[in-house]
Enzyme design. Sequence first.
Site, short mmCIF file in Angstrom:
data_model
loop_
_atom_site.label_atom_id
_atom_site.label_comp_id
_atom_site.label_asym_id
_atom_site.label_seq_id
_atom_site.Cartn_x
_atom_site.Cartn_y
_atom_site.Cartn_z
N LYS A 58 0.87 -1.22 0.02
CA LYS A 58 0.07 -0.08 0.01
C LYS A 58 0.88 1.38 -0.07
O LYS A 58 0.61 2.52 -0.74
CB LYS A 58 -0.79 -0.16 1.09
CG LYS A 58 -2.10 -1.05 1.23
CD LYS A 58 -2.81 -1.34 2.48
CE LYS A 58 -3.59 -2.33 2.40
NZ LYS A 58 -4.61 -3.06 3.41
N GLN A 102 -4.40 -1.59 9.72
CA GLN A 102 -4.48 -3.07 9.28
C GLN A 102 -4.94 -4.00 10.27
O GLN A 102 -4.55 -4.04 11.37
CB GLN A 102 -2.87 -3.46 8.98
CG GLN A 102 -2.88 -4.54 7.95
CD GLN A 102 -3.37 -4.57 6.68
OE1 GLN A 102 -3.58 -3.55 6.10
NE2 GLN A 102 -3.88 -5.48 6.00
N ASP A 125 -11.14 2.44 4.14
CA ASP A 125 -11.04 1.01 4.03
C ASP A 125 -12.50 0.73 3.84
O ASP A 125 -12.91 -0.62 3.41
CB ASP A 125 -10.70 0.19 5.26
CG ASP A 125 -9.31 -0.47 5.11
OD1 ASP A 125 -9.12 -0.91 3.95
OD2 ASP A 125 -8.65 -0.66 6.21
N1 GUN Z 1 -6.72 -7.22 6.42
C1 GUN Z 1 -7.28 -7.94 5.04
N2 GUN Z 1 -7.69 -7.03 4.27
C2 GUN Z 1 -7.52 -5.78 4.75
C3 GUN Z 1 -7.70 -4.64 4.33
O1 GUN Z 1 -8.27 -4.60 3.10
N3 GUN Z 1 -7.87 -3.50 5.01
C4 GUN Z 1 -7.28 -3.53 6.41
N4 GUN Z 1 -7.25 -2.57 7.26
N5 GUN Z 1 -6.64 -4.69 7.05
C5 GUN Z 1 -6.88 -5.93 6.12
#
Ligand code: GUN
Length: 295
Positions: A58, A102, A125
């Site tokens: 990211k 995350q 998100d």
């Molecule tokens: N854990 C697995 N996929 C995601 C996601 O798209 N965003 C976040 N914050 N955590 C995750």
Amino acid sequence: MSSQTTYRELNGVECGKALRVRIAEAAERIGKKRGRTPHLAAVLVGEDPASQTYVGSKVRACAEVGFRSSLLKQPADITEAALLALVERLNNDPEVDGFIVQLPLPKHINEERVTLSIAPGKDVDGFHPQNLGRMMLGLPGYLPATPNGIVELLKHYEVPTEGKHCVVVGRSNIVGTPMAILMSRNSNPGNCTVTLAHSRTKDLPAITRQADILIVAIGKPGFITAAMVKQGAVVVDVGIHRLADASRKSGYRIAGDVDFDAIAPKCSWITPVPGGVGPMTVTSLLLNTLKAAEG
Ligand code: GUN
């Protein structure tokens, strides 16, 4: 029925690249207009290797499109109160357009409380109930990254969806459930008749064999076999697993929830793993961050 041997790839790297060119142009416009480029902050708690990889991609994607990013690494033993205080600081930081925490978080932290504490306007998100509710109602808001990335992928390759039977396997809050809603919406892609299958579904193969579009997010490597797929189906594989493989130099290989080699010859379209849904999730997060910066 004649058996098909050619299939086309729903390539998330290629589609992601095309979208990122447009995102980079928009970031430059925003930067000129308001004097600062879009800014995504990512909170990473602990040392989970998969989470480190995801957050790393990211941050790299932000650099690629000219966004600013901040990686806020926190120790695994951070208290819930300290994490909530960090979220509050980001909620109020005018320099941060959007941020993510995350997941998964360590067991001593209540994920729901953390998700609820994120300001909906910065929740890129799309996990906050307010954003999920807006999606339900078709109102503007932030769409969850993985389901929206899949919609963008289907749109890019102009895969017809109207009137099709879409079977989603897996009912997680962040993938399966929102995916089912997006595919049933009156939009393009969308307008599917949707079945949401899960661990309690009876005779799953009988259901998946009816799918014109099969979207799999069950988290089990090779779970979908060739016998579970209809000839000519569109198959989207959300799974990503690192499997031990002594024949590889690295000692492992990456596999999805579907048995790609066996299934691909039956498909009209299929996502590779890696290089299918994964890059689209990250691109979708960039799209949400851009939206946040546009205000
Ligand atoms: N854990 C697995 N996929 C995601 C996601 O798209 N965003 C976040 N914050 N955590 C995750």
